[in-house]
Design a protein around this motif. Structure first.
Motif, PDB file in Angstrom:
ATOM      1  N   TYR A 239       0.790  -1.141   0.037  1.00 38.55           N
ATOM      2  CA  TYR A 239       0.037  -0.074   0.122  1.00 38.55           C
ATOM      3  C   TYR A 239       0.958   1.445   0.252  1.00 38.55           C
ATOM      4  O   TYR A 239       1.421   1.884   1.073  1.00 38.55           O
ATOM      5  CB  TYR A 239      -0.910  -0.112   1.376  1.00 38.55           C
ATOM      6  CG  TYR A 239      -1.857  -1.200   1.365  1.00 38.55           C
ATOM      7  CD1 TYR A 239      -3.119  -1.302   0.620  1.00 38.55           C
ATOM      8  CD2 TYR A 239      -1.374  -2.309   2.231  1.00 38.55           C
ATOM      9  CE1 TYR A 239      -3.710  -2.439   0.643  1.00 38.55           C
ATOM     10  CE2 TYR A 239      -2.270  -3.418   2.325  1.00 38.55           C
ATOM     11  CZ  TYR A 239      -3.306  -3.598   1.711  1.00 38.55           C
ATOM     12  OH  TYR A 239      -3.874  -4.654   1.730  1.00 38.55           O
TER      13      TYR A 239
ATOM     14  N   ALA B 113      -3.671   4.951   1.468  1.00 36.31           N
ATOM     15  CA  ALA B 113      -2.955   3.556   1.669  1.00 36.31           C
ATOM     16  C   ALA B 113      -3.662   2.987   2.834  1.00 36.31           C
ATOM     17  O   ALA B 113      -4.187   1.842   2.794  1.00 36.31           O
ATOM     18  CB  ALA B 113      -1.710   3.878   2.040  1.00 36.31           C
TER      19      ALA B 113
ATOM     20  N   ALA C  37      -5.201  -3.773  -3.977  1.00 35.37           N
ATOM     21  CA  ALA C  37      -4.174  -3.043  -3.327  1.00 35.37           C
ATOM     22  C   ALA C  37      -2.936  -2.922  -3.956  1.00 35.37           C
ATOM     23  O   ALA C  37      -2.071  -2.133  -4.316  1.00 35.37           O
ATOM     24  CB  ALA C  37      -3.891  -3.127  -2.032  1.00 35.37           C
TER      25      ALA C  37
END
Length: 245
Positions: free
Chosen positions: A117, A133, A238
């Motif tokens: 992330y 993130a 992600a």
């Protein structure tokens, strides 16, 4: 269109005297990067329009808070009954209840980056990149996607919890790694951006053509393995987001 833009950049460059070869390369490279960024923006907004949900438009704004279609995305959220702030950062002003010190915040950012992330920096300041993130990390763990950590969530990251793998995601969604990636609906320009991201990190995809062949699968698996993730060769949401930034 790319050829037209590059041609225009070339003509403009040659009309200025003198122009070094390196300068010309930088000009053309800058135009190409700008075009790729715009194409990613368009593709993300098209996906949000296709979903036509509050979460879909919010996801677009998280990726492109000042994008070409930010106003339309906010209008879409309000049309669907949601609340859309006019600020560029959807998470600006959210308060952390975790009470983290600066050193702990830096550690959180480093751990998030290690998990795939991207925070756009590890300076101890939770700006827009870190908020996005955190929100993606929360989403992949079925937490409320606030972009702000609770004490328990901060401790979970600080303890170095193992990254959520594609197999655990498959358990939650009922999809295997390949199907879970297919469900992301990645467009050709997004795939090309991912290949470019892998190439910049030193993982050879055997070309940047927007098609995920064996070379790209091997590069994805190598990148996952190097970052402590399960090396499936297929991307989670992600991971794709991290590589595109």
């Amino acid at each position: 269109m790319v050829r037209t833009m590059l041609s225009a950049a070339f003509v403009a460059a040659t009309l200025t005297v003198p122009v070094q070869a390196q300068d010309l390369g930088n000009i053309i490279g800058g135009v190409a990067r700008q075009y790729l960024s715009q194409e990613q923006d368009r593709a993300a907004f098209a996906q949000a329009q296709e979903r036509n949900t509050i979460r879909g438009y919010q996801s677009y704004l998280q990726q492109f808070p000042s994008g070409l279609y930010a106003r339309q995305a906010r209008d879409g959220i309000e049309r669907l009954g949601g609340s859309s702030a006019s600020r560029a950062d959807p998470y600006a002003g959210t308060g952390d209840t975790s009470g983290l010190s600066r050193d702990q915040r830096i550690t959180v950012q480093r751990r998030l980056n290690a998990l795939g992330y991207g925070t756009n920096g590890t300076d101890g300041n939770f700006g827009a990149g870190t908020r996005r993130a955190i929100a993606l990390w929360q989403r992949d763990r079925s937490y409320t996607q606030t972009g702000s950590l609770t004490t328990a969530q901060a401790n979970e990251i600080l303890r170095g919890t193992a990254p959520r793998s594609n197999s655990s995601q498959a358990t939650a969604t009922g999809l295997g790694p390949a199907d879970a990636e297919a469900d992301l609906g990645l467009g050709r320009s997004q795939k090309a951006a991912i290949q470019a991201g892998l190439t910049r990190r030193g993982y050879d995809t055997r070309g940047i053509d927007g098609a995920f062949g064996q070379g790209t699968r091997n590069a994805i698996a190598s990148w996952q393995r190097a970052n402590g993730m399960q090396a499936t060769g297929y991307l989670t949401a992600a991971q794709a987001d991290s590589l595109m930034r």
